[in-house]
Motif scaffolding. Structure first.
Motif, PDB file in Angstrom:
ATOM      1  N   THR A  89     -87.678  10.970 -41.447  1.00  0.00           N
ATOM      2  CA  THR A  89     -86.998  11.657 -40.346  1.00  0.00           C
ATOM      3  C   THR A  89     -86.789  10.708 -39.183  1.00  0.00           C
ATOM      4  O   THR A  89     -85.728  10.703 -38.544  1.00  0.00           O
ATOM      5  N   ARG A  90     -87.784   9.901 -38.898  1.00  0.00           N
ATOM      6  CA  ARG A  90     -87.663   8.912 -37.820  1.00  0.00           C
ATOM      7  C   ARG A  90     -86.525   7.936 -38.110  1.00  0.00           C
ATOM      8  O   ARG A  90     -85.747   7.570 -37.204  1.00  0.00           O
ATOM      9  N   MET A 126     -95.010  16.484 -37.617  1.00  0.00           N
ATOM     10  CA  MET A 126     -94.082  17.363 -36.904  1.00  0.00           C
ATOM     11  C   MET A 126     -94.826  18.443 -36.129  1.00  0.00           C
ATOM     12  O   MET A 126     -94.435  18.808 -35.005  1.00  0.00           O
ATOM     13  N   VAL A 160     -83.310   9.626 -37.236  1.00  0.00           N
ATOM     14  CA  VAL A 160     -83.108   9.730 -35.790  1.00  0.00           C
ATOM     15  C   VAL A 160     -82.814   8.361 -35.178  1.00  0.00           C
ATOM     16  O   VAL A 160     -81.957   8.231 -34.296  1.00  0.00           O
ATOM     17  N   CYS A 217     -88.367  15.116 -30.532  1.00  0.00           N
ATOM     18  CA  CYS A 217     -87.322  15.315 -31.542  1.00  0.00           C
ATOM     19  C   CYS A 217     -87.945  16.085 -32.699  1.00  0.00           C
ATOM     20  O   CYS A 217     -88.832  15.573 -33.392  1.00  0.00           O
ATOM     21  N   VAL A 218     -87.495  17.320 -32.893  1.00  0.00           N
ATOM     22  CA  VAL A 218     -88.076  18.198 -33.907  1.00  0.00           C
ATOM     23  C   VAL A 218     -86.953  18.849 -34.717  1.00  0.00           C
ATOM     24  O   VAL A 218     -85.776  18.741 -34.380  1.00  0.00           O
ATOM     25  N   ILE A 219     -87.363  19.541 -35.762  1.00  0.00           N
ATOM     26  CA  ILE A 219     -86.401  20.262 -36.601  1.00  0.00           C
ATOM     27  C   ILE A 219     -86.179  21.654 -35.993  1.00  0.00           C
ATOM     28  O   ILE A 219     -87.130  22.424 -35.812  1.00  0.00           O
ATOM     29  N   LYS A 220     -84.948  21.954 -35.680  1.00  0.00           N
ATOM     30  CA  LYS A 220     -84.618  23.188 -34.956  1.00  0.00           C
ATOM     31  C   LYS A 220     -85.109  24.431 -35.696  1.00  0.00           C
ATOM     32  O   LYS A 220     -85.633  25.367 -35.078  1.00  0.00           O
ATOM     33  N   GLN A 251     -81.420  20.892 -38.792  1.00  0.00           N
ATOM     34  CA  GLN A 251     -80.833  20.191 -37.652  1.00  0.00           C
ATOM     35  C   GLN A 251     -81.948  19.581 -36.807  1.00  0.00           C
ATOM     36  O   GLN A 251     -82.859  20.288 -36.364  1.00  0.00           O
ATOM     37  N   ASP A 252     -81.897  18.273 -36.589  1.00  0.00           N
ATOM     38  CA  ASP A 252     -82.842  17.617 -35.689  1.00  0.00           C
ATOM     39  C   ASP A 252     -82.308  17.722 -34.271  1.00  0.00           C
ATOM     40  O   ASP A 252     -81.130  17.435 -34.007  1.00  0.00           O
TER      41      ASP A 252
END
Length: 293
Positions: free
Chosen positions: A204-205, A228, A208, A243-246, A166-167
Motif C-alpha cells: 500500500t505504501r 493500518m 501511495v 493515509c488509510v483505506i476509506k 480507495q486510499d
C-alpha cells in the motif's frame, strides 16, 4: 526398487495368511500365479523368503525383515485411503491462505465465517504476511490462496476481484483546525503536517508513494506505522494526517470523528481479490472457488 509393487502385495498377503491358497482367494488370482510372483521376487532379491511345507508357508528370517517393512508400507497406504474417504465424506481438506493483517480483519473474516458454516470440517491455515510474501508463496505453490490487491503483473496467477478500495488522507477536525491556526489556511498540509504512512515495505505504501511522486507531493515530516489499524487509531487521537483505506473508516467519516483531506487528484482506486495458481487442483481450493461463485 526394481520389483513390481504387485509382487510385494502378493508377498504381503501370503505372509499374513501363511498359506498360498488363502492368499489366492483374498487376491482373486490363481495359486500358480502367486507361486510364480513369489519366485520372481525371491530371484530378484537373491533370497528365500518362505520355507514351504504341506501345511503352508513360513517366513524365513529374511522374509520376516521384508514383511515388517511391507506391513508398514501397506498400513500407510490403507491409512491414506481412509483419510481420502474421510475427506470425501465430510468435505475435509486443507486450505492455506496468505493475507495481510488488514485484509484479514476487514475483508477475509466475513468470507471465512460463511465458508466455515458451510464446510465445518475444512482445515484452514492463515499465513499473516505482507502481500509481496503472499504473491511469492503463491508462485511457489506453498499456499493455495491469497487475498491481495490486484498485482500490476499477474505472474501467471489467476485473480478473482472482490471489491474496490480507495486510499485517502484523513485527520481529526481539531488537528486540521490547529494546523490552520499555526500555519495559516493556505498552508500546504503535506509540507507542514505530520503525515502518517505505512512503512516502506508495505505494498500500500508503494502505491501511495507512486501517487505522491506522480503528483509532486513531498511530505517533510513522515511518521511510519506498521499496521493500518495503528494508522487509524493514531489519526483518531489527532496525531497527524494518515493515509488509510476509506472503506475501513466509513463509520468514522460518517460521524465526523475523522474528516477526509481533499486532494486535487484522488489516489486511483485498487481492486482487492483472491489470487491463486491456476495449476493448483486441490479439493480444498476448488471447494472455496465454487463457494465464491
Amino acid at each position: 526398487m526394481d520389483q513390481n509393487l504387485s509382487q510385494y502385495k502378493i508377498f504381503y498377503e501370503v505372509a499374513k495368511a501363511g498359506n498360498i491358497s488363502k492368499a489366492a482367494k483374498e487376491l482373486y488370482i490363481s495359486q500358480p500365479a502367486i507361486s510364480k510372483a513369489i519366485s520372481k521376487l525371491e530371484d530378484s532379491l537373491g533370497l528365500s523368503l518362505f520355507t514351504r511345507s504341506s501345511r503352508g508357508v513360513q517366513l524365513t528370517a529374511e522374509g520376516e525383515v521384508l514383511f515388517e517393512h511391507t506391513k508398514e508400507a501397506f498400513d500407510a497406504l490403507e491409512r491414506g485411503e481412509l483419510e481420502l474417504k474421510r475427506i470425501q465424506e465430510f468435505d475435509i481438506g486443507h486450505l492455506r491462505i496468505g493475507v495481510s493483517n488488514t485484509l484479514c480483519k476487514y475483508i477475509l473474516l466475513p468470507y471465512l465465517k460463511t465458508f466455515i458454516d458451510q464446510y465445518p470440517h475444512m482445515r484452514i491455515t492463515i499465513e499473516s504476511q505482507s502481500t509481496a510474501q503472499t504473491l511469492s508463496r503463491l508462485e511457489q505453490q506453498k499456499i493455495d490462496l491469497g487475498l491481495v490487491a490486484e498485482p500490476s503483473v499477474r505472474r501467471d496467477l489467476s485473480f478473482i476481484p472482490v471489491m474496490d478500495i480507495q486510499d485517502i488522507f484523513v485527520t481529526t477536525p481539531s488537528y486540521l483546525e490547529n494546523l490552520y491556526l499555526r500555519e495559516g489556511r493556505d498552508t500546504d498540509i503535506f509540507e507542514t503536517g505530520n503525515i502518517m504512512l505505512l512503512d516502506s515495505s508495505n505494498m500500500t505504501r508503494h502505491h501511495v508513494d507512486e501517487y505522491m511522486a506522480q503528483n509532486h507531493i513531498l511530505p517533510r515530516q513522515i511518521l511510519e506505522v506498521t499496521t493500518m489499524d495503528l494508522l487509524i487509531e493514531f489519526a483518531k487521537i489527532g496525531l497527524g494526517v494518515a493515509c488509510v483505506i476509506k472503506e475501513l473508516i466509513q463509520k468514522e467519516l460518517d460521524n465526523h470523528t475523522l474528516i477526509e483531506v481533499p486532494l486535487d487528484i484522488p489516489i486511483h482506486r485498487r481492486t482487492i481479490g483472491f489470487a491463486y495458481h491456476p495449476s493448483n487442483q486441490t479439493t480444498a481450493l476448488k471447494t472455496f472457488l465454487e463457494f465464491l461463485y
